[in-house]
Design a protein around this motif. Sequence first.
Motif, PDB file in Angstrom:
ATOM      1  N   ASN A 177       0.851  -1.195   0.000  1.00 10.76           N
ATOM      2  CA  ASN A 177       0.000   0.000   0.000  1.00 10.76           C
ATOM      3  C   ASN A 177       0.881   1.238   0.000  1.00 10.76           C
ATOM      4  OD1 ASN A 177       0.948   0.197   2.625  1.00 10.76           O
ATOM      5  ND2 ASN A 177      -1.059   0.221   3.589  1.00 10.76           N
ATOM      6  N   ASN A 178       0.247   2.402   0.086  1.00 10.10           N
ATOM      7  CA  ASN A 178       0.998   3.650  -0.014  1.00 10.10           C
ATOM      8  C   ASN A 178       1.981   3.819   1.151  1.00 10.10           C
ATOM      9  OD1 ASN A 178      -1.908   3.884   0.841  1.00 10.10           O
ATOM     10  ND2 ASN A 178      -1.136   5.740   1.815  1.00 10.10           N
ATOM     11  N   SER A 179       1.638   3.325   2.332  1.00  5.54           N
ATOM     12  CA  SER A 179       2.573   3.440   3.453  1.00  5.54           C
ATOM     13  C   SER A 179       3.844   2.644   3.181  1.00  5.54           C
ATOM     14  CB  SER A 179       1.913   2.932   4.742  1.00  5.54           C
ATOM     15  OG  SER A 179       0.842   3.759   5.119  1.00  5.54           O
ATOM     16  N   ILE A 180       3.685   1.382   2.814  1.00  4.74           N
ATOM     17  CA  ILE A 180       4.834   0.494   2.621  1.00  4.74           C
ATOM     18  C   ILE A 180       5.686   0.933   1.435  1.00  4.74           C
ATOM     19  CG2 ILE A 180       5.523  -1.869   2.051  1.00  4.74           C
ATOM     20  CD1 ILE A 180       2.866  -2.760   3.393  1.00  4.74           C
ATOM     21  N   LEU A 181       5.048   1.259   0.329  1.00  6.17           N
ATOM     22  CA  LEU A 181       5.769   1.473  -0.926  1.00  6.17           C
ATOM     23  C   LEU A 181       6.110   2.931  -1.224  1.00  6.17           C
ATOM     24  CD1 LEU A 181       3.798  -1.083  -3.139  1.00  6.17           C
ATOM     25  CD2 LEU A 181       6.037  -1.405  -2.059  1.00  6.17           C
ATOM     26  N   ALA A 182       5.535   3.877  -0.460  1.00  3.81           N
ATOM     27  CA  ALA A 182       5.781   5.282  -0.794  1.00  3.81           C
ATOM     28  C   ALA A 182       6.146   6.162   0.393  1.00  3.81           C
ATOM     29  CB  ALA A 182       4.558   5.874  -1.497  1.00  3.81           C
ATOM     30  N   THR A 183       5.736   5.789   1.598  1.00  8.27           N
ATOM     31  CA  THR A 183       5.877   6.687   2.750  1.00  8.27           C
ATOM     32  C   THR A 183       6.934   6.248   3.753  1.00  8.27           C
ATOM     33  OG1 THR A 183       3.535   7.272   2.557  1.00  8.27           O
ATOM     34  CG2 THR A 183       4.620   7.813   4.623  1.00  8.27           C
ATOM     35  N   ASN A 184       7.012   4.954   4.028  1.00 11.39           N
ATOM     36  CA  ASN A 184       7.810   4.485   5.159  1.00 11.39           C
ATOM     37  C   ASN A 184       9.303   4.766   5.046  1.00 11.39           C
ATOM     38  OD1 ASN A 184       5.474   3.622   6.317  1.00 11.39           O
ATOM     39  ND2 ASN A 184       5.941   1.435   6.238  1.00 11.39           N
ATOM     40  N   ALA A 185       9.820   4.813   3.828  1.00 13.34           N
ATOM     41  CA  ALA A 185      11.257   5.082   3.665  1.00 13.34           C
ATOM     42  C   ALA A 185      11.633   6.451   4.231  1.00 13.34           C
ATOM     43  CB  ALA A 185      11.650   4.993   2.194  1.00 13.34           C
ATOM     44  N   ALA A 186      10.715   7.390   4.144  1.00 14.91           N
ATOM     45  CA  ALA A 186      10.967   8.722   4.699  1.00 14.91           C
ATOM     46  C   ALA A 186      10.553   8.823   6.167  1.00 14.91           C
ATOM     47  CB  ALA A 186      10.207   9.779   3.893  1.00 14.91           C
ATOM     48  N   LEU A 187       9.542   8.048   6.549  1.00 13.34           N
ATOM     49  CA  LEU A 187       8.978   8.156   7.894  1.00 13.34           C
ATOM     50  C   LEU A 187       9.820   7.453   8.949  1.00 13.34           C
ATOM     51  CD1 LEU A 187       6.560   9.038   9.657  1.00 13.34           C
ATOM     52  CD2 LEU A 187       5.443   6.898   9.019  1.00 13.34           C
ATOM     53  N   TYR A 188      10.356   6.263   8.605  1.00 17.43           N
ATOM     54  CA  TYR A 188      11.124   5.475   9.576  1.00 17.43           C
ATOM     55  C   TYR A 188      12.617   5.789   9.458  1.00 17.43           C
ATOM     56  CZ  TYR A 188       7.066   2.694  10.837  1.00 17.43           C
ATOM     57  OH  TYR A 188       5.840   2.291  11.318  1.00 17.43           O
ATOM     58  N   LYS A 189      13.282   5.810  10.592  1.00 15.94           N
ATOM     59  CA  LYS A 189      14.713   6.121  10.581  1.00 15.94           C
ATOM     60  C   LYS A 189      15.510   5.058   9.830  1.00 15.94           C
ATOM     61  CE  LYS A 189      14.802   8.904  14.786  1.00 15.94           C
ATOM     62  NZ  LYS A 189      15.332   9.059  16.162  1.00 15.94           N
ATOM     63  N   LYS A 190      15.017   3.803   9.889  1.00 15.05           N
ATOM     64  CA  LYS A 190      15.709   2.730   9.186  1.00 15.05           C
ATOM     65  C   LYS A 190      14.703   1.677   8.745  1.00 15.05           C
ATOM     66  CE  LYS A 190      19.301  -0.813   9.674  1.00 15.05           C
ATOM     67  NZ  LYS A 190      20.260  -1.477  10.587  1.00 15.05           N
ATOM     68  N   ILE A 191      14.753   1.295   7.477  1.00  9.73           N
ATOM     69  CA  ILE A 191      13.999   0.143   6.995  1.00  9.73           C
ATOM     70  C   ILE A 191      14.959  -0.761   6.225  1.00  9.73           C
ATOM     71  CG2 ILE A 191      11.786   1.359   6.874  1.00  9.73           C
ATOM     72  CD1 ILE A 191      12.104   1.543   3.863  1.00  9.73           C
ATOM     73  N   ASN A 192      14.657  -2.049   6.226  1.00  7.33           N
ATOM     74  CA  ASN A 192      15.577  -3.023   5.631  1.00  7.33           C
ATOM     75  C   ASN A 192      15.109  -3.503   4.256  1.00  7.33           C
ATOM     76  OD1 ASN A 192      17.369  -3.047   7.891  1.00  7.33           O
ATOM     77  ND2 ASN A 192      15.863  -4.288   8.997  1.00  7.33           N
ATOM     78  N   PHE A 193      14.518  -2.603   3.500  1.00  6.65           N
ATOM     79  CA  PHE A 193      14.149  -2.904   2.121  1.00  6.65           C
ATOM     80  C   PHE A 193      14.079  -1.588   1.355  1.00  6.65           C
ATOM     81  CE2 PHE A 193      10.174  -2.030   4.267  1.00  6.65           C
ATOM     82  CZ  PHE A 193       9.450  -1.283   3.350  1.00  6.65           C
ATOM     83  N   ASP A 194      14.163  -1.694   0.044  1.00  4.66           N
ATOM     84  CA  ASP A 194      14.041  -0.523  -0.826  1.00  4.66           C
ATOM     85  C   ASP A 194      12.761  -0.680  -1.634  1.00  4.66           C
ATOM     86  OD1 ASP A 194      14.177   1.277  -3.044  1.00  4.66           O
ATOM     87  OD2 ASP A 194      16.339   1.449  -2.760  1.00  4.66           O
ATOM     88  N   PRO A 195      11.772   0.207  -1.432  1.00  2.00           N
ATOM     89  CA  PRO A 195      10.489   0.038  -2.117  1.00  2.00           C
ATOM     90  C   PRO A 195      10.586   0.117  -3.639  1.00  2.00           C
ATOM     91  CG  PRO A 195      10.608   2.169  -1.022  1.00  2.00           C
ATOM     92  CD  PRO A 195      11.776   1.380  -0.543  1.00  2.00           C
ATOM     93  N   GLU A 196      11.637   0.747  -4.153  1.00  4.36           N
ATOM     94  CA  GLU A 196      11.769   0.888  -5.606  1.00  4.36           C
ATOM     95  C   GLU A 196      12.522  -0.271  -6.253  1.00  4.36           C
ATOM     96  OE1 GLU A 196      12.149   4.897  -7.473  1.00  4.36           O
ATOM     97  OE2 GLU A 196      12.935   5.425  -5.504  1.00  4.36           O
TER      98      GLU A 196
END
Length: 325
Positions: free
Chosen positions: A95-114
């Motif tokens: 969804n929009n959170s996982i694929l468009a928002t979370n990379a900017a919102l969370y200090k660290k994520i272990n995947f690249d949505p693109e």
Amino acid sequence: MTRRMMATTAGALVWALWLVPAAVAADYPVRPVTLVVAFTPGGPSDVLSRIVGKKLEQLLGQPFVIENRPGAGGNVAAEQVARAGADGHTLLMGNNSILATNAALYKKINFDPETDFAPISLIGSQANILVVNPQLPVRTMAELIAHAKANPGKVNYASSGHGAAAHLAAELFKAEAKVDIVHVPYKGAAPALQDVIAGHVQMMFATAASVVPHIQSGQVRPLAVTTLKRTAVFPELATVDELGLKGFDATTWHGLVAPSRAPKDVITTLHRATVSALGDAAVRKALGDLGVDIVGNTPEEFSAYIKAEIPKWTAIVKASGATLE
């Protein structure tokens, strides 16, 4: 060929695509497919996934098993699918959170949505509806903006939490309308909406599925929808774009993706099956009842859509100051 004939032919081809059974790639699927959902059972993402998954099961001849993996705003589920095998037997309802928002919102994520996912199709979008408590002395969006400008810092808006769709939609509205409104976060959409109904908070951007019954009962007053086009669930309600904030688009959307290493023929098979599923009358009605405006686009179109959404929401997240561990 006349323009009318060309239009008719084009329309016939589109509807033919809806109805064509999926062309099955060699040896796919050969076992049950796991469809990972990033939220708890019973929520919009889960219900949508079960509707679509059941039809895909019929079309592709293997079970589609829903696996609910809530946590970290969808990051737990996304990381699982990003690291899954490359055979297309593990998918994510993004969804929009996982694929468009979370990379900017969370200090660290272990995947690249693109780069870690292969888009299959955008399933559809759910409009957010700008609603206010009926005691607020406004009946239009223009009146709300004027009221907020006349009372800076005195109009509050509810959301289901920092970084949630309702929060970011309101932040986009705040930036575009140039108003000073105050965020009141809650632990979930239900308590947020209840406080708008009770008058403790004046306004909210609420999902259509959650708020339409309260609109119909008169408990909240709708002012606009956040989609660029009017939504089927409330066709008489004008869009924010129509009412003056041009280009305003803050929807909750859902789309099917696979790990990026999935073979191209598997993605093609899944895309054709998804489009066929979304063309089914029973599926369309079930999704429509959820307030979903069905899309069903190509992998290339979905990829372009994700790429366009990321910078938009990155800017809004930064402007809001929201950040999560």
